[in-house]
Design an enzyme around this catalytic site. Structure first.
Site, PDB file in Angstrom:
ATOM      1  N   CYS A 171       0.801  -1.112   0.080  1.00 27.63           N
ATOM      2  CA  CYS A 171      -0.256   0.043  -0.044  1.00 27.63           C
ATOM      3  C   CYS A 171       0.821   1.437  -0.089  1.00 27.63           C
ATOM      4  CB  CYS A 171      -0.872   0.029   1.126  1.00 27.63           C
ATOM      5  SG  CYS A 171      -0.197  -0.039   2.861  1.00 27.63           S
TER       6      CYS A 171
ATOM      7  N   GLU B 293      -7.079  -6.049  -0.414  1.00 29.38           N
ATOM      8  CA  GLU B 293      -6.926  -5.279   0.782  1.00 29.38           C
ATOM      9  C   GLU B 293      -5.827  -4.228   0.694  1.00 29.38           C
ATOM     10  OE1 GLU B 293      -5.253  -3.857   4.823  1.00 29.38           O
ATOM     11  OE2 GLU B 293      -4.377  -4.999   3.161  1.00 29.38           O
TER      12      GLU B 293
ATOM     13  N   ARG C 107      -8.997   1.354  12.658  1.00 30.99           N
ATOM     14  CA  ARG C 107      -8.412   1.060  11.220  1.00 30.99           C
ATOM     15  C   ARG C 107      -9.109   0.829   9.940  1.00 30.99           C
ATOM     16  NH1 ARG C 107      -3.135  -1.036  11.448  1.00 30.99           N
ATOM     17  NH2 ARG C 107      -2.375  -1.844   9.812  1.00 30.99           N
TER      18      ARG C 107
ATOM     19  N   ARG D  44      -9.687   0.380   6.222  1.00 25.21           N
ATOM     20  CA  ARG D  44      -9.115  -0.285   5.177  1.00 25.21           C
ATOM     21  C   ARG D  44     -10.114  -0.471   3.940  1.00 25.21           C
ATOM     22  NH1 ARG D  44      -5.141   1.392   7.251  1.00 25.21           N
ATOM     23  NH2 ARG D  44      -3.207   0.568   7.631  1.00 25.21           N
TER      24      ARG D  44
END
Length: 349
Positions: A90, A137, A180, A182
């Site tokens: 990422c 992801e 968190r 994502r």
């Protein structure tokens, strides 16, 4: 070393026990996605991870040594599988990663020659093996990177490959005591299933009844080496005060014991500033221990931590919220089996 790792990985026996489905684990890190899909009855038939320290952690926990650099792996050598799973790098798409590379005069996104193009290795494997479904992801702001161009290329690439895609930004909070967010991208093979259906992530009802809070993951006794030094604590307080005076929100985070933490990052090993644990008046706060970081990401205590603290912090900071991914995996598998049943019904007619 790279040649030895590659040779050992290729000579390992693939699991042959019966499972609900098969999957491959790309950019596998330390195996958070593997745990999630295995909990839903899946059998992992291939894994790939280039970082040798992550490979060690993976091997120590699963007795499987992931193959290395995905760019050097022939897609046709990868076993057939039902679901492709990948938490692809990422850094080229994250705010922090983009800022850092801009400051160094380096390119980002798909123009990054070392990481941004790794998405296309996923594409070539999808094209060669045509799994029934996939789960990808990445960081929350993937859709907004480069004014939406990065997301446009990803969508176009997956659509051109013949996959119906669904995406949603989901917060791990509620599964673990951590904020968190994502983005998760799910795809199903249009050549097999068509596109006359919908997919809902719908994970809210799978959260535990008791909302997890910070105190749930903390050890009762912690080595004093995790307590911040006077010098570091003074620096963090001065840094926070300086930015507060400028009207910025930057600074350390010290969450309430009955609350949730900020997002654990791979840089946590540097100073632990995003998540500090209060230790009472007159005593400096401390970092989380690696085991507490593991719990913050939803790893079971049976998960072995066999690398240095620095490496462990990086590994857990780069990992996924395991119970959240387990819930998403369940939804993906349920939908795949539903579509399989409809396909079989059509064939009977």
């Amino acid at each position: 070393m790279e040649s030895l790792v590659s040779t050992l990985a290729k000579t390992q026996n693939v699991e042959t026990r019966n499972g609900r489905f098969t999957f491959i684990d790309l950019f596998s890190g330390i195996g958070g996605m593997r745990i999630a899909f295995s909990r839903q009855g899946g059998v992992c038939v291939f894994s790939s991870e280039w970082d040798r320290y992550a490979q060690k952690t993976y091997f120590d926990n699963f007795d499987v040594l992931p193959q290395g650099d995905i760019t050097q792996i022939n897609a046709h050598d990868i076993p057939a599988h039902d679901i492709l799973v990948a938490g692809f790098p990422c850094q080229p798409f994250s705010i922090a990663g983009v800022s850092k590379k801009n400051s160094l005069g380096r390119e980002t996104g798909f123009q990054d020659k070392t990481q941004g193009t790794l998405f296309f290795d996923i594409c070539r494997i999808l094209e060669a093996k045509r799994p029934k479904a996939f789960l990808l992801e990445n960081v929350k702001n993937l859709k907004s990177h480069d004014k939406g161009n990065t997301w446009r290329v990803i969508q176009e690439s997956l659509n051109q490959l013949g996959y119906e895609i669904f995406s949603q930004v989901i917060d791990g909070q509620g599964f673990v005591p951590q904020h968190r967010e994502r983005i998760f991208i799910v795809g199903f093979d249009r050549q097999r299933y068509g596109n006359f259906y919908n997919f809902q992530f719908d994970v809210e009802n799978q959260k535990p009844e008791k909302v997890p809070v910070l105190r749930d993951i903390l050890d009762k006794a912690v080595d004093k080496k995790y307590t911040l030094s006077d010098k570091l604590w003074e620096y963090l307080r001065n840094y926070a005060q300086k930015h507060k005076e400028k009207g910025n929100g930057f600074g350390y985070g010290m969450p309430d014991f009955d609350g949730v933490t900020r997002t654990l990052s791979a840089r946590y090993y540097k100073d632990g500033s995003e998540i500090l644990i209060y230790q009472g008046e007159g005593k400096n706060p401390r970092r989380l221990t690696p085991r507490e970081c593991a719990r913050l990401q939803g790893y079971p205590d049976s998960f072995k931590i066999t690398v240095s603290d620095t490496r462990a912090y990086k590994q857990f900071g780069n990992s996924v919220v395991v119970p959240l991914v387990t819930a998403i995996a369940g939804r993906v598998v349920e939908k795949m089996e539903e579509l399989d049943a409809e396909e079989n019904q059509d064939h009977r007619w």
